[in-house]
Scaffold this motif. Sequence first.
Motif, mmCIF file in Angstrom:
data_model
loop_
_atom_site.group_PDB
_atom_site.id
_atom_site.type_symbol
_atom_site.label_atom_id
_atom_site.label_comp_id
_atom_site.label_asym_id
_atom_site.label_seq_id
_atom_site.Cartn_x
_atom_site.Cartn_y
_atom_site.Cartn_z
ATOM 1 N N ASP A 172 0.861 -1.180 0.000
ATOM 2 C CA ASP A 172 0.000 0.000 0.000
ATOM 3 C C ASP A 172 0.897 1.230 0.000
ATOM 4 N N VAL A 173 0.798 2.046 -1.053
ATOM 5 C CA VAL A 173 1.694 3.196 -1.208
ATOM 6 C C VAL A 173 1.001 4.531 -0.902
ATOM 7 N N ARG A 174 -0.157 4.478 -0.242
ATOM 8 C CA ARG A 174 -0.844 5.713 0.146
ATOM 9 C C ARG A 174 -0.159 6.344 1.352
ATOM 10 N N ASP A 175 -0.548 7.566 1.688
ATOM 11 C CA ASP A 175 0.056 8.207 2.861
ATOM 12 C C ASP A 175 -0.483 7.571 4.142
ATOM 13 N N ARG A 176 0.141 7.905 5.255
ATOM 14 C CA ARG A 176 -0.176 7.263 6.536
ATOM 15 C C ARG A 176 -1.647 7.427 6.924
ATOM 16 N N ALA A 177 -2.208 8.624 6.747
ATOM 17 C CA ALA A 177 -3.599 8.862 7.152
ATOM 18 C C ALA A 177 -4.565 7.986 6.361
ATOM 19 N N GLU A 178 -4.364 7.885 5.060
ATOM 20 C CA GLU A 178 -5.235 7.049 4.230
ATOM 21 C C GLU A 178 -5.078 5.576 4.589
ATOM 22 N N PHE A 179 -3.838 5.161 4.845
ATOM 23 C CA PHE A 179 -3.580 3.768 5.218
ATOM 24 C C PHE A 179 -4.282 3.443 6.535
ATOM 25 N N SER A 180 -4.184 4.343 7.513
ATOM 26 C CA SER A 180 -4.808 4.122 8.821
ATOM 27 C C SER A 180 -6.328 4.093 8.738
ATOM 28 N N ALA A 181 -6.894 4.832 7.779
ATOM 29 C CA ALA A 181 -8.346 4.877 7.634
ATOM 30 C C ALA A 181 -8.916 3.548 7.136
ATOM 31 N N GLY A 182 -8.091 2.733 6.488
ATOM 32 C CA GLY A 182 -8.539 1.421 6.025
ATOM 33 C C GLY A 182 -7.597 0.853 4.990
ATOM 34 N N HIS A 183 -7.123 -0.374 5.226
ATOM 35 C CA HIS A 183 -6.219 -1.035 4.292
ATOM 36 C C HIS A 183 -6.524 -2.535 4.233
ATOM 37 N N ILE A 184 -5.968 -3.194 3.245
ATOM 38 C CA ILE A 184 -6.142 -4.632 3.074
ATOM 39 C C ILE A 184 -5.370 -5.353 4.177
ATOM 40 N N VAL A 185 -5.934 -6.440 4.665
ATOM 41 C CA VAL A 185 -5.316 -7.225 5.735
ATOM 42 C C VAL A 185 -3.879 -7.592 5.370
ATOM 43 N N ASP A 186 -2.963 -7.411 6.297
ATOM 44 C CA ASP A 186 -1.540 -7.743 6.161
ATOM 45 C C ASP A 186 -0.817 -6.948 5.074
ATOM 46 N N ALA A 187 -1.377 -5.812 4.675
ATOM 47 C CA ALA A 187 -0.715 -4.983 3.661
ATOM 48 C C ALA A 187 0.561 -4.381 4.244
ATOM 49 N N ILE A 188 1.558 -4.257 3.396
ATOM 50 C CA ILE A 188 2.817 -3.610 3.758
ATOM 51 C C ILE A 188 2.651 -2.134 3.409
ATOM 52 N N HIS A 189 2.947 -1.253 4.334
ATOM 53 C CA HIS A 189 2.758 0.173 4.069
ATOM 54 C C HIS A 189 4.093 0.876 3.868
ATOM 55 N N ILE A 190 4.291 1.394 2.675
ATOM 56 C CA ILE A 190 5.430 2.260 2.361
ATOM 57 C C ILE A 190 4.872 3.354 1.454
ATOM 58 N N PRO A 191 4.838 4.612 1.905
ATOM 59 C CA PRO A 191 4.329 5.689 1.051
ATOM 60 C C PRO A 191 5.096 5.757 -0.273
ATOM 61 N N HIS A 192 4.407 6.106 -1.348
ATOM 62 C CA HIS A 192 5.001 6.062 -2.695
ATOM 63 C C HIS A 192 6.294 6.845 -2.808
ATOM 64 N N GLY A 193 6.448 7.918 -2.080
ATOM 65 C CA GLY A 193 7.671 8.710 -2.140
ATOM 66 C C GLY A 193 8.860 8.063 -1.447
ATOM 67 N N GLU A 194 8.611 7.038 -0.650
ATOM 68 C CA GLU A 194 9.677 6.381 0.118
ATOM 69 C C GLU A 194 10.068 5.007 -0.416
ATOM 70 N N VAL A 195 9.377 4.514 -1.415
ATOM 71 C CA VAL A 195 9.603 3.141 -1.893
ATOM 72 C C VAL A 195 11.036 2.950 -2.380
ATOM 73 N N ALA A 196 11.557 3.886 -3.152
ATOM 74 C CA ALA A 196 12.917 3.735 -3.687
ATOM 75 C C ALA A 196 13.949 3.585 -2.574
ATOM 76 N N GLY A 197 13.807 4.335 -1.502
ATOM 77 C CA GLY A 197 14.750 4.266 -0.398
ATOM 78 C C GLY A 197 14.548 3.077 0.522
ATOM 79 N N ARG A 198 13.379 2.473 0.486
ATOM 80 C CA ARG A 198 13.070 1.362 1.396
ATOM 81 C C ARG A 198 12.846 0.046 0.662
ATOM 82 N N ILE A 199 13.328 -0.040 -0.564
ATOM 83 C CA ILE A 199 13.076 -1.236 -1.385
ATOM 84 C C ILE A 199 13.691 -2.495 -0.769
ATOM 85 N N GLY A 200 14.730 -2.329 0.032
ATOM 86 C CA GLY A 200 15.356 -3.462 0.705
ATOM 87 C C GLY A 200 14.401 -4.190 1.639
ATOM 88 N N GLU A 201 13.429 -3.483 2.194
ATOM 89 C CA GLU A 201 12.444 -4.093 3.094
ATOM 90 C C GLU A 201 11.550 -5.088 2.360
#
Length: 136
Positions: A54-83
Motif C-alpha cells: 500500500d503506497v498511500r500516505d499514513r492517514a489514508e492507510f490508517s483509515a482502512g487497508h487490506i489485511v496484512d498490507a505492507i505500508h510504504i508511502p510512494h515517495g519512500e519506496v525507492a529508499g526502502r526497497i530493501g524491506e
Amino acid sequence: MDFFVFMSEQWLLVSLLVLLLYVFAFSERHQAGTPASVHEVTRLINIEDARVLDVRDRAEFSAGHIVDAIHIPHGEVAGRIGELAKYKDKPLIVADKLGQHAGAVGRLLKREGFQVRRLQGGMSEWANQNLPLVKS
C-alpha cells in the motif's frame, strides 16, 4: 477543415500514428505491472500468497487497508526497497488510492526483479466492492 483533408489524404500516416500510440500505451501499462481486478487480487492473496504493498500516505492507510498490507508511502519506496526483498518470490500487488502512483512504483519494482501487479482502480475500487478493510 484542413485537418480532415490531411487525414483523408494521409490516412496511412494517421493510421501509423494511432497504432504507435496504442503500442506505446500498452507497453507503458505492462511495464508498471499487469493490472489486476479486485477479484483477481483476492485470488492472488488467497491462493498464491501474494503480498499487498500500500503506497498511500499514513492517514489514508490508517483509515482502512487490506489485511496484512505492507505500508510504504510512494515517495519512500525507492529508499526502502530493501524491506521488500523477502517478497521477491511472491506476487507483489501495488495499491494506491485511485491508481495514480501505482504505475511509477510498479516500474521501479519490476526493474528490481519483483513480480508486480497493480490493483485496478486502487483502494477506492476495493472499498466500492465492500471488501474487508482493516483500520488502525
